[in-house]
Design a protein around this motif. Structure first.
Motif, mmCIF file in Angstrom:
data_model
loop_
_atom_site.group_PDB
_atom_site.id
_atom_site.type_symbol
_atom_site.label_atom_id
_atom_site.label_comp_id
_atom_site.label_asym_id
_atom_site.label_seq_id
_atom_site.Cartn_x
_atom_site.Cartn_y
_atom_site.Cartn_z
ATOM 1 N N GLN A 1 0.722 -1.157 0.045
ATOM 2 C CA GLN A 1 -0.219 0.127 0.003
ATOM 3 C C GLN A 1 0.628 1.183 -0.096
ATOM 4 N N ASP A 2 2.203 1.095 0.297
ATOM 5 C CA ASP A 2 2.865 2.261 0.491
ATOM 6 C C ASP A 2 4.626 2.015 -0.319
ATOM 7 N N GLY A 3 4.449 0.993 -1.103
ATOM 8 C CA GLY A 3 5.736 0.949 -1.658
ATOM 9 C C GLY A 3 6.582 -0.041 -1.001
ATOM 10 N N LEU A 4 6.195 -0.326 0.297
ATOM 11 C CA LEU A 4 7.065 -1.501 1.242
ATOM 12 C C LEU A 4 6.245 -2.419 1.431
ATOM 13 N N LEU A 5 7.178 -3.552 1.585
ATOM 14 C CA LEU A 5 6.498 -4.959 1.909
ATOM 15 C C LEU A 5 5.340 -4.949 2.596
ATOM 16 N N PRO A 6 4.201 -5.797 2.522
ATOM 17 C CA PRO A 6 3.215 -5.677 3.556
ATOM 18 C C PRO A 6 3.375 -6.242 4.814
ATOM 19 N N VAL A 7 2.874 -6.256 5.703
ATOM 20 C CA VAL A 7 2.920 -6.892 7.209
ATOM 21 C C VAL A 7 1.656 -7.674 7.328
ATOM 22 N N VAL A 8 1.812 -8.920 7.358
ATOM 23 C CA VAL A 8 0.919 -9.957 7.483
ATOM 24 C C VAL A 8 0.797 -10.560 8.732
ATOM 25 N N ARG A 9 -0.328 -10.793 9.447
ATOM 26 C CA ARG A 9 -0.679 -10.825 10.722
ATOM 27 C C ARG A 9 -1.594 -12.274 10.618
ATOM 28 N N ARG A 10 -2.483 -12.525 9.640
ATOM 29 C CA ARG A 10 -3.207 -13.682 9.504
ATOM 30 C C ARG A 10 -3.580 -13.719 8.016
ATOM 31 N N ILE A 11 -3.988 -14.984 7.720
ATOM 32 C CA ILE A 11 -4.304 -15.169 6.329
ATOM 33 C C ILE A 11 -5.798 -15.089 6.316
ATOM 34 N N ALA B 1 13.979 -4.759 4.540
ATOM 35 C CA ALA B 1 13.491 -5.841 4.081
ATOM 36 C C ALA B 1 12.872 -5.814 2.743
ATOM 37 N N THR B 2 12.280 -4.755 2.225
ATOM 38 C CA THR B 2 11.920 -4.467 0.931
ATOM 39 C C THR B 2 13.163 -4.603 -0.160
ATOM 40 N N ASP B 3 14.076 -3.899 0.508
ATOM 41 C CA ASP B 3 15.268 -3.789 -0.706
ATOM 42 C C ASP B 3 16.217 -4.890 -0.682
#
Length: 267
Positions: free
Chosen positions: A71-81, A195-197
């Motif tokens: 959503q902001d050019g950085l990798l998403p944070v996933v807490r659940r599926i 982490a994205t880089d």
């Protein structure tokens, strides 16, 4: 006498020809009976334990859902599926204790955990962790090189910890990790940038944990579909892993590979 003789001739002529009887081998033809074997729900495990067994509800290793978009050019944070299936996900961190029963438990249960490993633990015995990938089909992911608290640290430090760990794990396993978990779950915007880089597709947190043979929940009193569960390579590995498996059985849940639901390709 002539009449009797004539009757005898007629009788012989009308008698049926003898029928050849089949040989014993042909007469005793066997009929194949199809048998159906019910898959086991549990099998004997290490140290006299009983290991719950889970059948694969689909072909593991095939994408089921794509990783969430950034959503902001950085990798998403996933807490659940997000899933409407009775699936949960087991993740195992660090690698500090190389428990001799860990591989057997994974294989017998039919589960494929996701391993988030530190360089400092893997380097002591790389072959121990490579066996999880080769024999249990468990995926290996990144957890930093030295397990520091990344929050508040500078970009160069965080990138070195994250990229360095990914480089090392790729060298040992032949596969570049795609998922990253920060130690203690602590992270900030700099962590996500680093982490994205480093090429990661998602930063993975958790919604439940297993400690000392007890499943603990961030909300509610049981696991629910989509939960990501955290445990560690500890001396209590057998108790923790079995507690997770037994809880899943009791509540009708199946552990499936996290990577299938955080795929980089469309299902």
């Amino acid at each position: 006498m002539a009449v009797a003789a004539a009757l005898a001739v007629v009788t012989v002529a009308c008698a049926p020809e003898p029928v050849a009887r089949p040989t014993t081998s042909a007469a005793t033809a066997t009929t194949a009976t199809a048998t159906t074997t019910t898959p086991p729900t549990a099998v004997p495990g290490p140290g006299g334990t009983t290991v719950p067994v889970f059948q694969h509800p689909y072909e593991y290793g095939t994408p089921q859902a794509k990783v969430p978009a950034s959503q902001d050019g950085l990798l998403p944070v996933v807490r659940r599926i997000q899933t409407d299936k009775p699936y949960v996900f087991i993740t195992i961190d660090d690698g500090a204790v190389r428990h001799p029963a860990a591989l057997e438990l994974m294989k017998k249960s039919g589960t494929r955990p996701s391993l988030f490993l530190n360089t400092k633990h893997v380097v002591e015995q790389p072959a121990f962790f490579k066996a999880f990938q080769d024999d249990a089909k468990a995926a290996v992911h990144s957890h930093t090189a030295n397990h520091p608290n990344l929050m508040g640290k500078g970009y160069a430090f965080q990138k070195q910890e994250i990229c360095g760990n990914a480089d090392y794990l790729q060298q040992q396993t032949g596969v570049r990790p795609t998922l990253f978990r920060p130690p203690f779950g602590n992270h900030d915007a700099t962590t996500r940038k680093a982490a994205t880089d480093c090429g990661f597709k998602a930063l993975v947190m958790w919604t439940a944990a297993v400690n000392d043979g007890v499943v603990q929940f961030q909300a509610g009193a049981k696991l629910v579909p989509g939960d990501i569960v955290l445990m560690h390579f500890r001396h209590t590995f057998v108790e923790d892993f079995l507690a997770f498996l037994e809880h899943c059985k009791a509540h009708g849940l199946t552990p499936v590979p996290l990577e299938d639901f955080l795929s980089t390709t469309q299902p």
